[in-house]
Design an enzyme around this catalytic site. Structure first.
Site, PDB file in Angstrom:
ATOM      1  N   TYR A 130       0.846  -1.200   0.000  1.00  0.00           N
ATOM      2  CA  TYR A 130       0.000   0.000   0.000  1.00  0.00           C
ATOM      3  C   TYR A 130       0.878   1.245   0.000  1.00  0.00           C
ATOM      4  CZ  TYR A 130      -4.153  -2.704   1.229  1.00  0.00           C
ATOM      5  OH  TYR A 130      -5.196  -3.587   1.218  1.00  0.00           O
ATOM      6  N   TYR A 175      -0.492 -10.062   0.360  1.00  0.00           N
ATOM      7  CA  TYR A 175       0.537  -9.529   1.268  1.00  0.00           C
ATOM      8  C   TYR A 175       0.417 -10.179   2.642  1.00  0.00           C
ATOM      9  CZ  TYR A 175      -3.195  -6.376   2.947  1.00  0.00           C
ATOM     10  OH  TYR A 175      -4.358  -5.856   3.457  1.00  0.00           O
ATOM     11  N   ARG A 205      -2.846 -12.256   3.311  1.00  0.00           N
ATOM     12  CA  ARG A 205      -4.136 -11.781   2.825  1.00  0.00           C
ATOM     13  C   ARG A 205      -4.240 -12.071   1.341  1.00  0.00           C
ATOM     14  NH1 ARG A 205      -7.849  -8.056   4.159  1.00  0.00           N
ATOM     15  NH2 ARG A 205      -8.944  -9.996   3.786  1.00  0.00           N
ATOM     16  N   HIS A 245      -7.237  -8.437  -2.692  1.00  0.00           N
ATOM     17  CA  HIS A 245      -8.556  -7.862  -2.376  1.00  0.00           C
ATOM     18  C   HIS A 245      -8.524  -6.361  -2.612  1.00  0.00           C
ATOM     19  CE1 HIS A 245      -6.212  -7.353   1.314  1.00  0.00           C
ATOM     20  NE2 HIS A 245      -6.913  -6.236   1.489  1.00  0.00           N
ATOM     21  N   HIS A 282     -10.475  -2.775  -1.201  1.00  0.00           N
ATOM     22  CA  HIS A 282     -11.347  -2.174  -0.194  1.00  0.00           C
ATOM     23  C   HIS A 282     -12.320  -1.207  -0.882  1.00  0.00           C
ATOM     24  CE1 HIS A 282      -8.802  -3.364   3.311  1.00  0.00           C
ATOM     25  NE2 HIS A 282      -7.869  -3.395   2.372  1.00  0.00           N
TER      26      HIS A 282
HETATM   27 FE   LIG Z   1      -6.102  -4.634   2.590  1.00  0.00          FE
END
Ligand SMILES: [Fe+2]
Length: 216
Positions: free
Chosen positions: A103, A142, A150, A153, A155
């Protein structure tokens, strides 16, 4: 005796009547109604700092020449209310990791590389027919903890006056990590399909994902 029978009949009729009405009620609900999209935590990487470019195309950042790294995908969706009616003018917001699973956020501890060509965050209104479209990058998986990765995906957050704000996460079909994700697998089984995008059967790299929101 007669009295008894007739009482039993009345009882039976009223029970059957009740069942009948109940069944009709269920049927009527099932026909037009849609269950709201399940909520999910916002997570630690919601953007902190405003950025200039939040348009629907996350593969290009205004003022930069390079395109984002990774596989370009399209997400097409609709925002609906629980009666199935399309909702225009809903603010649809999306944020996600880049192709490396990183991110663009100061609290992301992942050492995977940043991608300055990736926008990472977008905010668009749903159009007249409640529709939205994003061009983005298939997000990387990640590590959330050393034992838990995870799955890819995205958000989402929606806002519209008069409706409950929806914060959720969209998953991708066929991802093995979906089976072991601690957030997705905590959802009741019947809710999970509402959080997994469908691959568009007609176009490769295109995904379909509807958001159903509730009146406040
Ligand atoms: Fe996330």
């Amino acid at each position: 005796m007669e009295q008894k029978t007739s009482r039993r009949n009345i009882l039976r009729n009223s029970v059957l009547g009740g069942v009948g009405l109940g069944f009709m009620g269920e049927f009527a609900r099932a026909e037009g109604q849609r269950a709201p999209t399940p909520h999910e935590i916002k997570g630690p990487f919601y953007p902190l700092v405003a950025q200039k470019d939040v348009d629907f195309d996350l593969t290009r950042v205004e003022g930069r020449d390079e395109r984002a790294e990774g596989r370009v995908i399209h997400i097409h969706g609709k925002v609906l209310d629980t009666t199935g009616k399309a909702l225009p003018d809903v603010t649809v917001e999306l944020w996600q990791a880049n192709t490396h699973g990183r991110y663009n956020h100061p609290h992301d501890p992942n050492p995977a590389p940043l991608d300055p060509g990736f926008q990472g965050w977008a905010i668009v209104p749903s159009g007249e027919k409640g529709e939205f479209h994003f061009r983005t990058i298939y997000p990387g998986a990640y590590p959330a903890t050393p034992e838990w990765s995870r799955p890819p995906h995205i958000h989402f957050k929606t806002s519209r006056r008069g409706y409950v704000e929806l914060v959720t996460q969209m998953y991708f079909p066929g991802e093995e990590l979906n089976e072991t994700d601690r957030l997705l697998t905590r959802k009741p089984e019947r809710e999970r399909p509402k959080m997994i995008a469908r691959a568009d059967p007609e176009r490769e790299h295109h995904f379909l994902f509807d958001l159903v929101i509730e009146e406040a």
